[in-house]
Design a protein around this motif. Structure first.
Motif, PDB file in Angstrom:
ATOM      1  N   ALA A  43      39.531  41.596  47.358  1.00 51.89           N
ATOM      2  CA  ALA A  43      39.760  40.148  47.462  1.00 51.89           C
ATOM      3  C   ALA A  43      39.573  39.446  46.120  1.00 51.89           C
ATOM      4  O   ALA A  43      40.174  38.397  45.869  1.00 51.89           O
ATOM      5  CB  ALA A  43      38.820  39.534  48.509  1.00 51.89           C
ATOM      6  N   LEU A  44      38.750  40.036  45.250  1.00 53.22           N
ATOM      7  CA  LEU A  44      38.536  39.454  43.905  1.00 53.22           C
ATOM      8  C   LEU A  44      39.315  40.199  42.825  1.00 53.22           C
ATOM      9  O   LEU A  44      39.170  39.897  41.652  1.00 53.22           O
ATOM     10  CB  LEU A  44      37.046  39.489  43.541  1.00 53.22           C
ATOM     11  CG  LEU A  44      36.211  38.285  43.936  1.00 53.22           C
ATOM     12  CD1 LEU A  44      34.786  38.444  43.422  1.00 53.22           C
ATOM     13  CD2 LEU A  44      36.810  36.998  43.374  1.00 53.22           C
ATOM     14  N   GLY A  45      40.067  41.211  43.231  1.00 50.72           N
ATOM     15  CA  GLY A  45      40.819  41.996  42.246  1.00 50.72           C
ATOM     16  C   GLY A  45      40.118  43.274  41.836  1.00 50.72           C
ATOM     17  O   GLY A  45      40.610  43.990  40.955  1.00 50.72           O
ATOM     18  N   ALA A  46      38.981  43.576  42.440  1.00 54.39           N
ATOM     19  CA  ALA A  46      38.252  44.801  42.081  1.00 54.39           C
ATOM     20  C   ALA A  46      38.935  46.014  42.698  1.00 54.39           C
ATOM     21  O   ALA A  46      39.537  45.925  43.774  1.00 54.39           O
ATOM     22  CB  ALA A  46      36.814  44.715  42.561  1.00 54.39           C
ATOM     23  N   LYS A  47      38.788  47.160  42.042  1.00 56.42           N
ATOM     24  CA  LYS A  47      39.382  48.400  42.546  1.00 56.42           C
ATOM     25  C   LYS A  47      38.347  49.238  43.292  1.00 56.42           C
ATOM     26  O   LYS A  47      38.536  50.442  43.486  1.00 56.42           O
ATOM     27  CB  LYS A  47      39.991  49.194  41.397  1.00 56.42           C
ATOM     28  CG  LYS A  47      41.176  48.477  40.760  1.00 56.42           C
ATOM     29  CD  LYS A  47      42.088  49.465  40.050  1.00 56.42           C
ATOM     30  CE  LYS A  47      43.397  48.844  39.627  1.00 56.42           C
ATOM     31  NZ  LYS A  47      43.225  47.802  38.611  1.00 56.42           N
ATOM     32  N   PHE A  48      37.248  48.632  43.672  1.00 55.83           N
ATOM     33  CA  PHE A  48      36.199  49.280  44.468  1.00 55.83           C
ATOM     34  C   PHE A  48      35.597  48.171  45.321  1.00 55.83           C
ATOM     35  O   PHE A  48      35.918  46.989  45.136  1.00 55.83           O
ATOM     36  CB  PHE A  48      35.126  49.917  43.567  1.00 55.83           C
ATOM     37  CG  PHE A  48      34.272  48.916  42.839  1.00 55.83           C
ATOM     38  CD1 PHE A  48      34.785  48.182  41.774  1.00 55.83           C
ATOM     39  CD2 PHE A  48      32.961  48.675  43.232  1.00 55.83           C
ATOM     40  CE1 PHE A  48      34.006  47.237  41.114  1.00 55.83           C
ATOM     41  CE2 PHE A  48      32.178  47.724  42.577  1.00 55.83           C
ATOM     42  CZ  PHE A  48      32.706  47.009  41.513  1.00 55.83           C
ATOM     43  N   THR A  49      34.733  48.565  46.262  1.00 54.24           N
ATOM     44  CA  THR A  49      33.971  47.541  46.959  1.00 54.24           C
ATOM     45  C   THR A  49      32.496  47.884  46.856  1.00 54.24           C
ATOM     46  O   THR A  49      32.119  49.061  46.748  1.00 54.24           O
ATOM     47  CB  THR A  49      34.414  47.361  48.423  1.00 54.24           C
ATOM     48  OG1 THR A  49      33.784  46.188  48.953  1.00 54.24           O
ATOM     49  CG2 THR A  49      34.039  48.534  49.298  1.00 54.24           C
ATOM     50  N   GLN A  50      31.667  46.855  46.816  1.00 51.33           N
ATOM     51  CA  GLN A  50      30.215  47.051  46.820  1.00 51.33           C
ATOM     52  C   GLN A  50      29.614  46.057  47.801  1.00 51.33           C
ATOM     53  O   GLN A  50      29.984  44.879  47.811  1.00 51.33           O
ATOM     54  CB  GLN A  50      29.625  46.851  45.413  1.00 51.33           C
ATOM     55  CG  GLN A  50      28.118  47.119  45.391  1.00 51.33           C
ATOM     56  CD  GLN A  50      27.548  47.349  44.000  1.00 51.33           C
ATOM     57  OE1 GLN A  50      28.298  47.526  43.038  1.00 51.33           O
ATOM     58  NE2 GLN A  50      26.237  47.365  43.898  1.00 51.33           N
TER      59      GLN A  50
END
Ligand code: UGY
Ligand code: MN
Length: 249
Positions: A43-50
């Motif tokens: 959703a923010l453009g990251a290629k992973f999630t945390q």
């Protein structure tokens, strides 16, 4: 006193600072007796999630379609007849049929008494010639620290093996009070960062933020970044970065 709409949380192009007063909890699919604070993701453009997972007694994470790295912040996890306490961690590869134990016994990790977990998930980017990594567990305190660029005041512990099969890295960095990164970094890798202890000042882009244990930071690729530790106890953070892959991959 009421906070009157004030918070240290901030979002700007290329970075996010999320402080605990702004955390919103919601369960993710398949979770049992647990909720998540999602810090960052596509959703923010990251290629992973945390996310931070908060488990009650008997709680468990749901299945993952991606690789998963779990760091125990508080409490214990139990799986395959083993118990992991704070600062222990689990790596599980993508496409595991369930969130299986490293012994392959098919046991799902659950928390006997409740736990708080830092969870990182990333879709695997295979590399020709490197077989995908297998599941394992580790203990951060048993990982030998390395001084950052010969500065003994900053100790780095690399939690994943030095092996090109891994397409991301997770490290802890511990700063003596007064220690600081020797340069403003600008690099292609993105970061997810959870402050584990202490406090300091983080430069992100053109902003300088006071940060403390419990805060989460996301840095997009090329976000200018610098940290200086303040206070009387060491500052420590857990940091994710994409790693070991060509920029065109
Ligand atoms: O590994 C890193 O890029 C690390 N030195 N970055 C950081 O601490 N912001
Ligand atoms: Mn960096």
């Amino acid at each position: 006193m009421h906070h009157l709409g004030q918070t240290r949380s901030a979002i700007r192009a290329g970075h996010l600072l999320q402080t605990p007063d702004t955390f919103v909890r919601a369960p993710l699919p398949g979770m049992v007796a647990a909720t998540a604070v999602v810090h960052v993701g596509p959703a923010l453009g990251a290629k992973f999630t945390q996310y931070t997972a908060e488990l009650e007694a008997g709680g468990a994470l749901g299945p993952s379609q991606a690789q998963r790295f779990v760091y125990v912040l508080e409490g214990e996890m139990e799986g395959g007849g083993r118990r992991l306490g704070p600062d222990h961690y689990i790596f599980a590869p993508q496409d595991a049929p369930a969130w299986t134990s490293p012994q392959g016994a098919g046991a799902v990790w659950t928390s006997p008494q409740g736990a708080r977990l830092a969870v990182i998930e990333k879709i695997y980017q295979p590399l020709a010639g490197s077989p995908a990594p297998a599941a394992f567990t580790g203990d951060e305190s048993a990982v030998a620290p390395q001084a950052l660029l010969d500065d003994p005041a900053i100790q780095v512990r690399r939690l994943l093996p030095d092996d090109t099969a891994f397409d991301f890295a997770v490290n802890t960095m511990t700063y003596d009070p007064g220690a600081s990164l020797p340069m403003v970094e600008m690099h292609v890798m993105e970061h997810g960062l959870l402050m584990l202890a202490g406090e300091g000042i983080y430069r992100l882009g053109d902003c300088w933020y006071p940060v403390a244990a419990g805060d989460f930071i996301w840095m997009a690729p090329y976000c200018p970044q610098w940290f200086g530790a303040l206070g009387k106890q060491p500052a420590k953070y857990l940091i994710y970065k994409d790693w070991n892959r060509h920029p065109l991959a």
